[in-house]
Design a protein around this motif. Structure first.
Motif, PDB file in Angstrom:
ATOM      1  N   SER A  79      -0.232   4.121  -6.230  1.00 50.60           N
ATOM      2  CA  SER A  79       0.649   3.049  -5.740  1.00 50.60           C
ATOM      3  C   SER A  79       2.005   3.572  -5.246  1.00 50.60           C
ATOM      4  CB  SER A  79       0.853   1.983  -6.824  1.00 50.60           C
ATOM      5  OG  SER A  79       1.496   2.550  -7.942  1.00 50.60           O
ATOM      6  N   VAL A  80       2.364   4.808  -5.587  1.00 47.32           N
ATOM      7  CA  VAL A  80       3.682   5.325  -5.162  1.00 47.32           C
ATOM      8  C   VAL A  80       3.612   6.452  -4.135  1.00 47.32           C
ATOM      9  CG1 VAL A  80       4.784   4.662  -7.354  1.00 47.32           C
ATOM     10  CG2 VAL A  80       3.939   7.014  -7.052  1.00 47.32           C
ATOM     11  N   LYS A  81       2.419   6.972  -3.856  1.00 43.73           N
ATOM     12  CA  LYS A  81       2.338   8.182  -3.029  1.00 43.73           C
ATOM     13  C   LYS A  81       2.922   8.002  -1.624  1.00 43.73           C
ATOM     14  CE  LYS A  81      -2.524   7.652  -1.661  1.00 43.73           C
ATOM     15  NZ  LYS A  81      -3.869   8.205  -1.880  1.00 43.73           N
ATOM     16  N   VAL A  82       2.764   6.840  -1.026  1.00 45.61           N
ATOM     17  CA  VAL A  82       3.316   6.623   0.316  1.00 45.61           C
ATOM     18  C   VAL A  82       4.854   6.610   0.252  1.00 45.61           C
ATOM     19  CG1 VAL A  82       3.485   5.006   2.260  1.00 45.61           C
ATOM     20  CG2 VAL A  82       1.264   5.501   1.226  1.00 45.61           C
ATOM     21  N   ALA A  83       5.399   5.976  -0.769  1.00 46.82           N
ATOM     22  CA  ALA A  83       6.863   5.952  -0.935  1.00 46.82           C
ATOM     23  C   ALA A  83       7.403   7.357  -1.172  1.00 46.82           C
ATOM     24  CB  ALA A  83       7.252   5.021  -2.085  1.00 46.82           C
ATOM     25  N   ARG A  86       7.343   9.128   2.138  1.00 48.00           N
ATOM     26  CA  ARG A  86       8.418   8.586   2.968  1.00 48.00           C
ATOM     27  C   ARG A  86       9.757   9.220   2.561  1.00 48.00           C
ATOM     28  NH1 ARG A  86       7.425   3.312   2.398  1.00 48.00           N
ATOM     29  NH2 ARG A  86       6.331   3.070   4.362  1.00 48.00           N
ATOM     30  N   GLU A  87       9.977   9.326   1.245  1.00 48.78           N
ATOM     31  CA  GLU A  87      11.201   9.933   0.716  1.00 48.78           C
ATOM     32  C   GLU A  87      11.311  11.400   1.153  1.00 48.78           C
ATOM     33  OE1 GLU A  87      13.071  10.948  -3.715  1.00 48.78           O
ATOM     34  OE2 GLU A  87      11.131   9.942  -3.554  1.00 48.78           O
ATOM     35  N   GLN A  90      12.048  11.514   4.929  1.00 52.45           N
ATOM     36  CA  GLN A  90      13.430  11.062   5.150  1.00 52.45           C
ATOM     37  C   GLN A  90      14.383  12.226   4.886  1.00 52.45           C
ATOM     38  OE1 GLN A  90      14.097   7.500   5.682  1.00 52.45           O
ATOM     39  NE2 GLN A  90      16.079   8.246   6.323  1.00 52.45           N
ATOM     40  N   LEU A 136       3.958   7.410   9.181  1.00 51.05           N
ATOM     41  CA  LEU A 136       5.275   7.490   8.542  1.00 51.05           C
ATOM     42  C   LEU A 136       6.289   8.190   9.445  1.00 51.05           C
ATOM     43  CD1 LEU A 136       4.347   8.249   4.821  1.00 51.05           C
ATOM     44  CD2 LEU A 136       5.265   6.122   5.756  1.00 51.05           C
TER      45      LEU A 136
END
Length: 147
Positions: A79-83, A86-87, A90, A136
């Motif tokens: 559930s967090v791998k895309v975030a 993205r981090e 960035q 992304l």
């Protein structure tokens, strides 16, 4: 039809798009040799695992260590791998101005990680994959235009 830019190998023209490209990032109080090191390390809650991956002497080794299921994967990883990715992106594109310029120079081209080795982050080699990494990057390109 918009131009399509394929990337995968760091030695290709668009190799800087790859997470294996040698651009260190500062994140979570540490310097990571590549976004791949950072991403793979975040799969684990154990600080020892994270540090071992951070110190891996190549992104390929970091990737292998990140796929090692002898290490305990964090429970919320899916559930967090895309975030997390993205981090990492960035950080990479804000900390390296030359890369930010290269990303903007891709214009409105569709960015595609072209590999049969990955049908989630890449295109699966035949275009059927999710191409999340490319998506992304395009999202980042768009948001940095508005900034």
């Amino acid at each position: 039809m918009a131009e399509v830019i394929h990337f995968y190998s760091v030695t290709d023209d668009y190799g800087w798009c790859s997470n294996f490209a040698p651009y260190p990032i500062e994140a979570r109080g540490k310097t990571w040799p590549t976004t791949e090191h950072y991403f793979q390390a975040q799969k684990f809650q154990d600080a020892k695992d994270q540090e071992e991956i951070r110190r891996a002497n190549s992104p390929m080794l970091a990737a292998r260590m990140g796929r090692d299921r002898k290490r305990k994967l964090r429970r919320d990883w899916e559930s967090v791998k895309v975030a997390v990715m993205r981090e990492a992106l960035q950080a990479k594109f804000t900390q390296h101005e030359d890369l930010a310029r290269l990303l903007q120079a891709t214009g409105d081209a569709k960015l595609v990680e072209h590999t049969e080795n990955d049908d989630y982050w890449g295109d699966g080699g035949d275009g059927s994959g999710g191409n999340m990494l490319g998506r992304l990057l395009m999202e980042l390109r768009e948001s940095s235009r508005k900034a």
